[in-house]
Scaffold this motif. Structure first.
Motif, short mmCIF file in Angstrom:
data_model
loop_
_atom_site.label_atom_id
_atom_site.label_comp_id
_atom_site.label_asym_id
_atom_site.label_seq_id
_atom_site.Cartn_x
_atom_site.Cartn_y
_atom_site.Cartn_z
N PRO A 1 0.83 -1.21 0.00
CA PRO A 1 0.00 0.00 0.00
C PRO A 1 0.87 1.26 0.00
O PRO A 1 1.84 1.35 0.75
N LEU A 2 0.51 2.22 -0.84
CA LEU A 2 1.28 3.47 -0.95
C LEU A 2 0.51 4.66 -0.39
O LEU A 2 0.93 5.28 0.57
N VAL A 3 -0.62 4.98 -1.02
CA VAL A 3 -1.36 6.19 -0.66
C VAL A 3 -2.85 5.96 -0.88
O VAL A 3 -3.25 5.40 -1.90
N VAL A 4 -3.68 6.38 0.08
CA VAL A 4 -5.12 6.49 -0.15
C VAL A 4 -5.36 7.90 -0.68
O VAL A 4 -5.06 8.89 -0.02
N ALA A 5 -5.91 7.98 -1.89
CA ALA A 5 -6.10 9.27 -2.55
C ALA A 5 -7.45 9.90 -2.21
O ALA A 5 -7.57 11.12 -2.18
N ALA A 6 -8.47 9.07 -1.99
CA ALA A 6 -9.82 9.62 -1.79
C ALA A 6 -10.68 8.62 -1.03
O ALA A 6 -10.40 7.42 -1.02
N THR A 7 -11.71 9.13 -0.38
CA THR A 7 -12.69 8.28 0.29
C THR A 7 -14.09 8.76 -0.08
O THR A 7 -14.27 9.89 -0.54
N ALA A 8 -15.05 7.89 0.11
CA ALA A 8 -16.45 8.24 -0.13
C ALA A 8 -17.32 7.46 0.85
O ALA A 8 -17.16 6.25 1.00
N PRO A 9 -18.22 8.13 1.56
CA PRO A 9 -19.06 7.42 2.53
C PRO A 9 -20.10 6.57 1.83
O PRO A 9 -20.55 6.88 0.73
#
Length: 556
Positions: free
Chosen positions: A349-357
């Motif tokens: 794993p490198l980076v979480v770029a975005a999230t959405a509920p």
């Protein structure tokens, strides 16, 4: 000065110097003799240590690292990881604050009869760590807000501006697309506006660029001899923008692209074009190209709920030329399918770029206007209520609804659909009662048209991403789920290469155009680095494995 006793000055080194100089000047005027004034940073630091030396002499503290309240030894003065990869801090040093913390966390006081007993600290630390790890950070914020437990969330830099306290104080401002601290102190009658610096690179950028260019020039001279008239117009001189880009990459700790490095960076999207994975990849593409100085290609490899593309990257050459952009499915698939062709250990794993509920929606004709009403309606039925999932068995929507059923104590029947569109259509037509999915423009349109009803958002507290929609956590405490969209690489990639790619991704996510594009496609821009991303993967894998085992979920 001028007496046998040294003067008493302030606790900081700078103040000691100022007072010392003033005293020396006064003494020189009185006696006509000068003297050397000696004060250093260590003197200021040691002044602050006066109390600690007293405590050491009295046996209240020890010299071993990790054995005291202030050096991470005390479990009630520490930081803890949460279920969603976030962190919280506690500083319940005083007895009543400590008792309040234990009471709200439902940890029996008998576990640590005397909080000053150092032998009991490891046991208490483990109890607190297990408790905080069981729920996401938002749950603890809601539970401990306004209490005397001396609790605070640990915020990432991109979260600070949105924190209610910071927002109310206008502690941060955005100038030329860059978030930064606002001028302080603040005055009611003569407020200060944000200060804009000169155009072009600042002092640090100019120094880095100058140092880089001097190094290149020395290297060139060593290889080619003295510079002649022709050499005054080298490619670096003819292209100032190239010099600036090189300086920026050096300043960020990123590698400058070599002139002969034509290998493109391939971002594998394991789902069809047009979805959220695709949108996130497209948002990052131009910024990464500019930062890395190499072509970035988005390559679609759909199939088997994302397993085809994920396996291809996991088994690919670990040279930093291929990344995977996937969502929670990348860790769920190996837990639920017999053979996905990869394991999570094969990916870094490198980076979480975005999230959405995730949001819970139901058919408009269903006699339920909120989550509590849906749970009550389900309990009154002689047969389980049917729900849809976008993506079928093992999808995030499937597991989310199974967890919802488990925590609500109701029976539901899973009806899998191939994607979000068919699942939402099934709800609006009445084929199934409900679905849990991410919010998109099509879904909003059906809500506005009255064909479906939005019951709740899978969060512990209200979120500005879905304004006006109550959190499911109001009915099921601690229920918080979101879809994340992250980038991963083959696990055997050189750590130095992974670090450079992670830095480039975080730098891209800090730019205003990328964040604006992510917001446009309906996701929340974040910038979660490799360590926190790995922690999230580990915790989610454990949590979903428990749901899969309890609900007996399996994919053929």
């Amino acid at each position: 000065m001028g007496t046998s006793r040294p003067p008493r000055t302030g606790p900081l080194a700078g103040l000691k110097v100022v007072v010392g100089l003033l005293a020396a000047v006064l003494e020189a005027r009185r006696s006509g003799q000068g003297q050397v004034v000696d004060a250093g940073i260590v003197d200021g630091a040691l002044s602050l240590m006066t109390m600690h030396y007293g405590s050491l002499a009295g046996g209240l503290i020890g010299t071993a690292r990790g054995s005291n309240v202030g050096d991470g030894g005390a479990p009630f003065y520490n930081v803890y990881a949460c279920a969603d990869g976030g962190w919280v801090s506690v500083a319940a040093v005083e007895t009543r604050f400590f008792d309040e913390l234990l009471r709200r966390l439902e940890i029996p006081a008998s576990l640590v009869p005397d909080r000053t007993d150092r032998e009991a600290w490891p046991r208490l630390h483990q109890a607190l760590a297990d408790r905080f790890r069981s729920r996401p950070r938002a749950h603890w914020c809601a539970l401990l807000k306004g209490s005397d437990a001396c609790f605070a969330p640990v915020l990432a830099m991109d979260e600070v501006a949105a924190h209610p306290h910071m927002a109310q104080r206008h502690a941060l401002v955005e100038v030329d697309g860059i978030t930064q601290p606002a001028p302080a102190p603040r005055f009611s009658r003569t407020p200060a506006g944000p200060v804009r610096g000169p155009r072009g690179p600042g002092l640090a950028g100019r120094l880095v660029r100058a140092r880089t260019l001097r190094g290149l020039e020395r290297h060139r001279r060593a290889r080619r001899g003295p510079r002649d008239e022709h050499d005054r117009r080298t490619p670096m001189n003819r292209h100032p923008s190239r010099r600036t880009a090189l300086a920026a990459l050096t300043f960020l700790g990123l590698p400058a692209a070599r002139a002969d490095d034509a290998t493109p960076l391939r971002i594998v999207v394991p789902t069809p074009p047009g979805g959220t994975n695709d949108g996130v990849a497209r948002a990052l593409q131009p910024a990464l190209q500019a930062l890395l100085g190499r072509t970035v290609i988005v390559d679609y490899k759909p199939g088997a709920a994302g397993s085809v593309g994920s396996a291809q990257v996991a088994r690919g050459k670990p040279d930093g030329s291929t990344l995977l952009l996937n969502n929670n499915a990348v860790l769920i698939n190996p837990l639920i399918a017999r053979d996905t062709g990869y394991a999570m250990a094969d990916l870094a794993p490198l980076v979480v770029a975005a999230t959405a509920p995730l949001v819970l929606i139901c058919n408009a004709d269903l006699p339920a206007t909120d989550v509590r009403g849906l749970v009550a309606h389900a309990r009154q039925q002689s047969r389980p209520l049917a729900y849809a999932s976008a993506g079928g068995v093992g999808s995030l929507g499937h597991l989310a609804m199974e967890r919802f059923a488990r925590e609500a104590g109701i029976q539901l029947l899973h009806v899998p659909y191939t994607g979000g569109g068919p699942a939402q259509l099934a709800v609006s037509s009445g084929e199934v009662a409900c679905v849990m999915t991410t919010l998109n423009a099509a879904l909003k349109g059906q809500v506005e048209a009255g064909r479906i009803r939005l019951l709740g958002v899978a969060a512990a507290r209200p979120t500005p991403l879905v304004p006006g929609v109550p959190p499911i956590g109001d009915t099921l405490p601690g229920f918080a789920l979101d879809a994340w969209f992250g980038l991963l690489a083959p696990a055997k990639t050189d750590p130095a290469v992974l670090g450079r790619i992670e830095s480039a991704l975080l730098a891209a996510l800090a730019t205003a155009p990328v964040r604006a594009q992510l917001t446009t496609i309906g996701v929340q821009p974040v910038a979660i680095g490799a360590v926190a991303f790995q922690a999230r993967v580990t915790e989610e894998s454990r949590s979903w494995a428990e749901v899969i085992r309890e609900r007996k979920i399996a994919k053929d």
